[in-house]
Design an enzyme around this catalytic site. Sequence first.
Site, PDB file in Angstrom:
ATOM      1  N   SER A  21      19.407 -26.542 -37.287  1.00  0.00           N
ATOM      2  CA  SER A  21      18.824 -26.678 -35.960  1.00  0.00           C
ATOM      3  C   SER A  21      17.351 -27.063 -36.075  1.00  0.00           C
ATOM      4  O   SER A  21      17.020 -28.090 -36.655  1.00  0.00           O
ATOM      5  CB  SER A  21      19.040 -25.389 -35.169  1.00  0.00           C
ATOM      6  OG  SER A  21      18.713 -25.559 -33.819  1.00  0.00           O
ATOM      7  N   ASP A  43      27.938 -30.056 -29.258  1.00  0.00           N
ATOM      8  CA  ASP A  43      26.561 -29.696 -29.592  1.00  0.00           C
ATOM      9  C   ASP A  43      25.635 -30.704 -28.924  1.00  0.00           C
ATOM     10  O   ASP A  43      25.850 -31.918 -29.033  1.00  0.00           O
ATOM     11  CB  ASP A  43      26.374 -29.735 -31.113  1.00  0.00           C
ATOM     12  CG  ASP A  43      25.053 -29.136 -31.577  1.00  0.00           C
ATOM     13  OD1 ASP A  43      24.028 -29.324 -30.893  1.00  0.00           O
ATOM     14  OD2 ASP A  43      25.046 -28.496 -32.651  1.00  0.00           O
ATOM     15  N   HIS A  70      26.855 -25.469 -30.889  1.00  0.00           N
ATOM     16  CA  HIS A  70      25.688 -25.265 -31.735  1.00  0.00           C
ATOM     17  C   HIS A  70      25.756 -23.891 -32.410  1.00  0.00           C
ATOM     18  O   HIS A  70      25.833 -22.858 -31.738  1.00  0.00           O
ATOM     19  CB  HIS A  70      24.420 -25.370 -30.882  1.00  0.00           C
ATOM     20  CG  HIS A  70      23.174 -25.543 -31.678  1.00  0.00           C
ATOM     21  ND1 HIS A  70      22.906 -26.688 -32.400  1.00  0.00           N
ATOM     22  CD2 HIS A  70      22.099 -24.723 -31.874  1.00  0.00           C
ATOM     23  CE1 HIS A  70      21.738 -26.576 -32.991  1.00  0.00           C
ATOM     24  NE2 HIS A  70      21.230 -25.395 -32.691  1.00  0.00           N
TER      25      HIS A  70
END
Length: 316
Positions: free
Chosen positions: A165, A258, A288
């Site tokens: 991320s 995502d 995610h």
Amino acid sequence: MSRRELIDPEVRVPLDQLLEAMPGGFNAIGDIVQRRAAVEALLGAIEVPENPDVVKEDRTVPGPQGEPDISVRIYRPRDAAAPLPGIYFIHGGGMILGTVAGEDPTATLLCDQVGAVVVSVEYRLAPEHPHPAPAEDCYAGLQWTAAHAAELGIDPDRLAIYGGSAGGGLAIATALMARDRGGPALRFMMPIYPMIDDRNGTASSHEITDIGIWDRDGNAEAWAWYLGGKPADQYAAPSRAEDLSGLPPAFIDVGTVDLFRDEDIAFAQRLMAAGVPTELHVHPGSYHAAETFAAEAALARRTWALRVDALKRALA
């Protein structure tokens, strides 16, 4: 069709539980200090047994020139003969959340399953410390790791960088800095569903608005805090980099549900076009960080198997 309906049913269970406990998800907590506390409480409630095969050590090391020192946590396989491959690890959290301790299970897993020394960096967070502070902290930590490779038991020719991320975005930014500043040398990079484009303009960034995990509004808020009112450069938002040549071979994965899906696929394609060997995986039904929230799900096991295999191959 709601995007939530596209989520793999097995990994959707903990997401539904999260939203039941915290309506609106983390981003519904407006105060960043309270939001961080809520995230840390959630992660702290997950019981993860200590791995006796991994030895941990916390250290304080020099930060960027003229800036505060930074903390790193070092993970070593117990009784393994040095030198070992090294993984420089950058935690996620949208540039505004997250800690080394919060991703301790992931760093431990990589140390154990890859058989590598892992160095995890505690970088400063926005909005208190906007760009370039987090990226510069990460680069300083990489410099320290490479300079102390022999002491750490790391083979300097087998050093990879890993992050998920925001950590994925920072991993690419750090690799760009290493390329542009003459080192340290990196054998491989593994940015996982990286956060790399501040423009929030892809199709997937418009699709993912209500699933409760890193939705469109939260992404826009995090970027605003991270940039602090200044324009993004390639070290803040690597999608803006005009030249991707000279970066280390890469592995990128992302889920179909995502928000970062399209920017990550586009970046992987650009890496390939720039001559960077790149492996890309797009996981159907994955949101995610689904492999973290639903760690026992079949999707999570497949995801981790691919990552560990890629790291082993790259660092052999």
